[in-house]
Design an enzyme around this catalytic site. Sequence first.
Site, mmCIF file in Angstrom:
data_model
loop_
_atom_site.group_PDB
_atom_site.id
_atom_site.type_symbol
_atom_site.label_atom_id
_atom_site.label_comp_id
_atom_site.label_asym_id
_atom_site.label_seq_id
_atom_site.Cartn_x
_atom_site.Cartn_y
_atom_site.Cartn_z
ATOM 1 C CG ASP A 106 13.935 23.090 -32.036
ATOM 2 O OD1 ASP A 106 14.354 24.204 -32.379
ATOM 3 O OD2 ASP A 106 13.402 22.287 -32.810
ATOM 4 C CB CYS B 171 -0.935 0.005 1.213
ATOM 5 S SG CYS B 171 -0.051 0.082 2.786
ATOM 6 C CG ASP C 158 11.976 22.802 -35.858
ATOM 7 O OD1 ASP C 158 12.030 23.890 -36.438
ATOM 8 O OD2 ASP C 158 12.843 21.916 -35.966
ATOM 9 C CG ASP D 137 16.479 17.782 -33.540
ATOM 10 O OD1 ASP D 137 17.349 17.932 -32.671
ATOM 11 O OD2 ASP D 137 16.529 16.910 -34.418
ATOM 12 C CB CYS E 223 4.317 -0.341 2.249
ATOM 13 S SG CYS E 223 3.249 -1.475 3.153
#
Length: 730
Positions: free
Chosen positions: A626, A30, A438, A622, A33
């Site tokens: 960029d 859970c 771009d 890119d 934990c």
Amino acid sequence: MHVTRDFSHYVRTAGEGIKHIDLAVEGVHCAGCMAKIERGLSAIPDVTLARVNLTDRRVALEWKAGTLDPGRFIDRLEELGYKAYPFETESAEVAEVAESRFLLRCLGVAAFATMNVMMLSIPVWSGNVSDMLPEQRDFFHWLSALIALPAAAYAGQPFFRSAWRALSAKTTNMDVPISIGVILALGMSVVETIHHAEHAYFDAAIMLLTFLLVGRFLDQNMRRRTRAVAGNLAALKAETAAKFVGPDEISQVPVAAISPGDIVLLRPGERCAVDGTVIEGRSEIDQSLITGETLYVTAEQGTPVYAGSMNISGTLRVRVSAASEATLLAEIARLLDNALQARSRYMRLADRASRLYAPVVHATALITILGWVIAGASWHDAIVTGVAVLIITCPCALGLAIPTVQTVASGAMFKSGVLLNSGDAIERLAEADHVIFDKTGTLTLPDLEVMNAADIPADIFELAGRLALSSHHPVAAAVAQAAGARSPIVGAVEEAGQGVRADVDGAEIRLGRPSFCGAEALVGDGTRLDPEASIVAFSKGAEKFILWVRQGLRPDAQAVIAALKARNIGIEILSGDREPAVKAAAHALAIPEWRAGVTPADKIARIEELKRRGARVLMVGDGMNDAPSLAAAHVSMSPISAAHLSQATADLVFLGRPLAPVAAAIDSARKALHLMRQNLWLAIGYNVLAVPVAISGVVTPLIAAAAMSGSSILVMLNSLRARSDSREIV
């Protein structure tokens, strides 16, 4: 005898001066934990990261190199009540299968006992409103005890062991109140039976265990389903390869024994174990899960191949460029792991709520018991009510609300060709309402095409391609690839900034700038044919030719742009390319808003302007060129080649030729964010309703167990909806 522990095989470098190790941790069920483990490990000096992945019970640890022994982490986890050891995919899968079978056995025992105890309870229930003798009722109670006590001792092991480990470490977890509730119910039932009371709770106690085990078993199996994509990726990994140890001698060796520069043999039907380049042979390979290419790729001399690719037909000799953890497959796996372990904003909120919620629950149960006693109720009734409060208020649903959605959504995005590079990328992408593209390498394909190749005589084009192999320019590479050239011309000389030349059969051949080849007069023709083209000339003696090379639009770019518009997303192009090229692309894609010749600073200024207007900007560009504008945007995404995946800086990256992953990622992110919010409201709503009802004494421990398990299962099932396909891109 002194025993040493060597973890060097499992430790890897995560950054400059930073080491990383993954540990498998048993008994994590859970959010409580998770929070306890992360707090306990983060408290160790020089630890820079401690992150638990609930779906595969793995903790990722990073620390400053040279300061800590990884064994200290295992010791600390033992102090917290958890058994830990280095994480290995295969052993973790084996352990999980064993645990799943054990849970199924426990569930079978509990369910069998429940059916029998319930049958014995029917006469008691009916006898309470008829004339059953006390001796008969006691007989049925003792029979129920004979079945329920040993069954509970066996079937309750998953909870009792976990609770005992926690208490031995002087801590608590959510199995502690569950164990207390079951033991109290059974203990009270034995006491009631000894004192010949009308009511015993053997049926409720054993059915409580059955409901809890059903919930835990389903929870574990759903987690395995959410990890299916990561498991499929791991299955692509080959453990051995056929390495050439002599001119005609091969040896099957582990991948760890292969180094760059080695030559391996790849036979039909085998998965490639390394990244490399084909030096001999011809075949078709399936690398759809690696690069996103859905069609088989023809592999021949010079073709790159990647670990995880399937060789379909022929036999290949491959020169190794990367092996083991340095391959593209390993990098993709690391990105996927990071996505599964990431902490989004909603996840951090849920973790904080779960961490604060647990002590409040325990205090509420104690106050409930005391309150009922003060109000005049018997200790028996007060304890039953307190047990119901302990069980019904377990924050499991709250802890599962976000990580399950994130895990499923990450897998769905991976199947769409998208990898996450940031923890909260899903949430930020879901908020995006404006996309800036771009052009070069984003809307267009990264590879160049020779547009007029069919107009060039075949022998001339072949010669130009062979000469192009001696140049490092990307335009020359496009010519060589289009011509299918494999053997460079001996003696070729490259002149920087001009081109490459050589002598063939007594004639000089040249490839490069038109002025270098004496073909300036032909440039106008090429420009008129395509104003976007990059011009390269080829000459052989007095023969002159112009090749025009350009980047084509991605095959589905028009459909993707239309799909984004249909989703009410603003679109524009910002490119540093020449105006004719940007204008042509914008016109072809029906994007009215575009700018050409912009600098990185111009892109950032435009992004900031949109942000001031309240727009949430997704920058798609890119990953290397960029980087500034990617960092400035609300969220960023990059198309990236296999060779540059490790250099990705965007929040999300995608491989392959299609642009469809952009729209698919937005759809997946929006659906995931919707499900995260839904799950939080489900979990919060459940607890807001359940706590007062439990405190009021209306709910029995049995109903509490069914409600608690049901809430967790409901959250898990809702999370699995994130796997569904995105809207069709038309």
